[in-house]
Enzyme design. Sequence first.
Site, PDB file in Angstrom:
ATOM      1  N   GLY A 196      69.733  -2.635 -31.751  1.00  0.00           N
ATOM      2  CA  GLY A 196      71.264  -2.358 -31.706  1.00  0.00           C
ATOM      3  C   GLY A 196      71.524  -0.876 -31.198  1.00  0.00           C
ATOM      4  O   GLY A 196      70.637  -0.021 -31.375  1.00  0.00           O
ATOM      5  N   ASP A 232      76.190 -13.948 -37.045  1.00  0.00           N
ATOM      6  CA  ASP A 232      75.728 -12.609 -35.835  1.00  0.00           C
ATOM      7  C   ASP A 232      74.732 -12.245 -36.594  1.00  0.00           C
ATOM      8  O   ASP A 232      74.735 -11.771 -37.638  1.00  0.00           O
ATOM      9  CB  ASP A 232      76.937 -12.137 -35.274  1.00  0.00           C
ATOM     10  CG  ASP A 232      76.159 -11.148 -34.368  1.00  0.00           C
ATOM     11  OD1 ASP A 232      75.632 -11.455 -33.569  1.00  0.00           O
ATOM     12  OD2 ASP A 232      76.173  -9.604 -34.412  1.00  0.00           O
ATOM     13  N   ARG A 246      79.139  -2.074 -41.075  1.00  0.00           N
ATOM     14  CA  ARG A 246      77.938  -1.789 -42.109  1.00  0.00           C
ATOM     15  C   ARG A 246      78.550  -1.523 -43.577  1.00  0.00           C
ATOM     16  O   ARG A 246      77.723  -1.258 -44.395  1.00  0.00           O
ATOM     17  CB  ARG A 246      77.140  -0.511 -41.445  1.00  0.00           C
ATOM     18  CG  ARG A 246      76.450  -0.830 -40.172  1.00  0.00           C
ATOM     19  CD  ARG A 246      75.597  -1.789 -40.137  1.00  0.00           C
ATOM     20  NE  ARG A 246      74.874  -1.815 -38.750  1.00  0.00           N
ATOM     21  CZ  ARG A 246      74.238  -2.484 -38.292  1.00  0.00           C
ATOM     22  NH1 ARG A 246      74.669  -3.927 -38.458  1.00  0.00           N
ATOM     23  NH2 ARG A 246      73.729  -2.578 -36.967  1.00  0.00           N
ATOM     24  N   ASP A 262      79.405  -5.113 -29.355  1.00  0.00           N
ATOM     25  CA  ASP A 262      78.251  -5.105 -30.234  1.00  0.00           C
ATOM     26  C   ASP A 262      77.979  -3.673 -30.734  1.00  0.00           C
ATOM     27  O   ASP A 262      76.531  -3.585 -31.019  1.00  0.00           O
ATOM     28  CB  ASP A 262      76.957  -5.901 -29.561  1.00  0.00           C
ATOM     29  CG  ASP A 262      75.921  -6.379 -30.401  1.00  0.00           C
ATOM     30  OD1 ASP A 262      76.108  -6.125 -31.659  1.00  0.00           O
ATOM     31  OD2 ASP A 262      75.068  -6.944 -30.073  1.00  0.00           O
ATOM     32  N   HIS A 313      77.647 -11.903 -27.003  1.00  0.00           N
ATOM     33  CA  HIS A 313      76.718 -11.033 -26.137  1.00  0.00           C
ATOM     34  C   HIS A 313      75.727 -12.106 -25.278  1.00  0.00           C
ATOM     35  O   HIS A 313      74.513 -12.022 -25.540  1.00  0.00           O
ATOM     36  CB  HIS A 313      75.887 -10.082 -26.887  1.00  0.00           C
ATOM     37  CG  HIS A 313      75.305 -10.579 -28.277  1.00  0.00           C
ATOM     38  ND1 HIS A 313      74.753 -11.964 -28.296  1.00  0.00           N
ATOM     39  CD2 HIS A 313      75.308 -10.274 -29.353  1.00  0.00           C
ATOM     40  CE1 HIS A 313      74.268 -12.029 -29.437  1.00  0.00           C
ATOM     41  NE2 HIS A 313      74.572 -11.072 -30.232  1.00  0.00           N
ATOM     42  N   ASN A 324      77.246  -9.366 -41.139  1.00  0.00           N
ATOM     43  CA  ASN A 324      75.818  -9.193 -41.542  1.00  0.00           C
ATOM     44  C   ASN A 324      76.034  -7.983 -42.463  1.00  0.00           C
ATOM     45  O   ASN A 324      75.037  -6.991 -42.143  1.00  0.00           O
ATOM     46  CB  ASN A 324      74.765  -8.969 -40.708  1.00  0.00           C
ATOM     47  CG  ASN A 324      75.109  -8.084 -39.635  1.00  0.00           C
ATOM     48  OD1 ASN A 324      76.139  -7.551 -39.345  1.00  0.00           O
ATOM     49  ND2 ASN A 324      74.153  -7.867 -38.704  1.00  0.00           N
TER      50      ASN A 324
END
Lengths: 424, 307
Positions: A317, A145, A58, A298, A225, A88
Amino acid sequence: MVIRGGLVVDINGERKADVRVEVGKVTEVGTKLRGDREIDASGCVVSPGLVDMHVHLREPGMEEAETIETGSRAAALGGFTAVIAMPNTEPPQDDPIIISAVKARAQTALCDVYPAGAITKQREGLELAPMGEMHSLGVRIFTDDGACVASAGVMRSALQYARSLPGAIVAQHAEDETLATGHMHEGEWSSRLGIPGRPAEAEEIIVARDCILAAQTGTPVHFLHLSTAGSVAIVRAAKAQGIPVTAEAAPHHFTFTDESCATFDPLFKVNPPLRTKDDVAAVKAGLADGTIDVIASDHAPHPTETKERTFEEASPGMLGLETALALGISELVDAGVMTLTELLALMSWSPARLSGLADHGATIEKGVTANLCVIDPNLEWVLDPANLASRAQNTPMGGRKLKGKNRHTILRGEVVVLDGQATR
Amino acid sequence: MKNLLSISDLDQAGIIEVCDLTDSFLTVTHRDIPKVPALRGKTVASVFYEDSTRTRLSFETAAKRLSADVMTMNMSSSSVQKGESLRDTVQTIEAMGVDAIVIRHRHAGAPNQVATWVDLSVINAGDGRHEHPTQALLDVYTARRHLGDDLSGARIAIVGDIRRSRVARSTAKAFAQMGAKVTLVAPPTMLPDSLAGWPVTATSDFDEILSDVDLVYLLRIQHERQDSMAFPSLREYVSRYGLTNDRATRLGPEVLIMHPGPMNRGVEISPEVAESDASIITEQVENGVAVRMAVLYLLLGSGAPVA
C-alpha cells in the site's frame, strides 16, 4: 465569504463566476460578487469537493500510521471533502458499535468521513456481518477490502441479503487468494527479479465471477482498484449487458508499472500490484470511456518500519490522498486522455452519487451545502514526504515533480484549507 | 566496482577479469600455506539470514586466505530474533568498521536494499529466488576450464526448478554473457512465468535435447515444492527430468555435468552419474573458494597485483 475569480466547474459544465458562501451553504453564484472575506480563486478551478471512495484511516487500531484526524487533514489538503473509510481497522468496522465510534471520532475531522462496513465478520469471509444494523447507521458501502470475499457462496448471500438494504453497494477487493500468493505483478519483471507474483487472472477471475453474481442477484457490485486490462474488458462487457457493476481505479495503477519494482523498493509494493504498460493503457481507456466510474486513491498509510523490510515482507500500500489530483492531472489531463472537467467528474460528482452522498459533488448553485475545493491545475510542485499531513510517509513519489494542486478546501462553509495549508 | 549484487553488475570483460584473478588465487590455495596478505586489516562480515553452511564456509575461507578478519553473524540466533530490522542490523555492523558485508537472505532484493542503506561493499551470497552471482562466476570459471576459455556457442542445458531458483537466474545470464547457448529444461510449472529479458530458450522435453548439449547443469529439487503443485511426485519428476543412468548414456561422451549442491542423489541426479568422470561437481566447490577470493579482492583490494 466570496470565492472570487475562479472558473466554476461541476456536472453542468464550466463558467467564470464568483461563489458566495454563507452559514454553510452556497447562497449566490454570479459575477463581480464582493464580501467581507474574499478567497482568491484567480487562475483556479472551483469544483465541488473531491470524494474518495477508498481510503484507509487506520483508526482504530493502527494510529501509528494514521488517524482520522491526520488522514482527514491529508484528504482536505488533497481537495477532498468526503472519504469512505475502509473497514480493515483493528477491530474491524464489522459491527454497529465500531461504526458509531468511528463516526463519533470523525465529528471533528477536516472532511466528512463515512465508514464502510465489512461484508463478513472479522473480514474473514465466512459469516455475514450485521449489514442491516450498519446500514441503519448510514453505511452504504460494504466491503472486506484488503481481503477478497473468496467464497462464491458467501458473496452470493451478501448480495442477496443486500437487496433489503436500499442504496447498499457491495464492493469487492478482487484477488483470488490461491493465485495472488506473491508480492508483485506476475510477469516479465517478477520473473526477472525472482519475486513471487500475483497474476492478472487472480483479479480477473473474481471480477468475472462477481459480474455473474451481480447479474443473478440484481445487487450492485463495485470493484475496488481495478488494475488489469482483462478486468476492464470484463466490466465493459458486463455493463454493456446491463449488469449493475461499477468500478474504480487508483492513481498508482494508471501512473506506474511493475518495472518500478526493479529496484526492490517496497514503496512500490501495493495490492493489487502495479501492472504492465498495457494494463495502464487499458485502465486509462476504461476511465475515458466510462467503464471505470471513479478514481479512488486507496490511500494506505504504513509506518516506516513496515516498509523498511524486504519487498516480500513489507506491507502493501501507498499514500494517495495528497497526490491523487496531481496524478490525475499529469497522467490523464495533460496526457490527453480526458479534460479537467471529466477528471473532476471521476473524482467528485461520480463517486458522490455512487456512494449516495447528497451533500457532495453537487451542482454549485444557490442552496447547496458548501463543500468545495479550489484547484490550481497548473501549479508545479515537488513532493516531500516529510511535508505530508499523514502520519506515515510511504509514498514512492518523494522528489517527484507533480503538476496541479488543491489550493483551498471549504467544508460545510468552513475554510479548512487555505492556500495549501490546513487551517486546523 | 563496489558491490556485487547481481551477475549483471559484470559484463563479459568483468567476468573474464574475475576468472583471470581466480587463476592466480587457485595457485595460492594449492600452496603449503594457502594465504596471502592482500586484505590484511580489512574486515568482512558474513551475515546469513538463511542457513547455508557451504556458501558461508566458502566465503569465510576465501576471506581468511586473503588475511581479512572475518565476523560471522548467525542471524537465526541474534538480535533479529528480538525484532531488529534489517536496516538497523546492517547499519550496526557498518558502525563497527566493517569493510564488506556478505549477505544471504531468504528474500529477493535484500542485498540491493542493504546497499542503499550502508556505504561499505555488499556482496550477494544468494537472495530469495533472485540471484546468486558468485555461484554463477564459479560455474563459468569451472566450465571454461573444461570447455576452453571461449564459451561462445557452447550448448548448456539448465535443468530443474528454474522459476524458484536464484542459481538459475544468475548462472543462465552468466553463461549467456559468455556467448553460450543456454536452454532451460523444466516442466512448465517450473519455468519462469515470462522469459522476456532472459537470454535463453526453454523446453519441457529433456530427452529431446540430450544429444544436443555440451554441459548439463542440474538444480536441486526441493521436496517441499510438491506442495506448491510444481510437480505431482518425486517419482514422476525423476522419470521425466532426472539425469538417470539411462539418460546419461544418451549424452555425448564429452558432456560435462554440473550441480550447485547440495545434491539430492536419486532425484535430479543418479548416484552413479554424480560420481562419474563427466561430473565436475566437486571441482565447482573447490573453485568456489578461489572465485570468492577474486571477488573479495576486486571489491576490497588495493588493485595491486596479487602476491
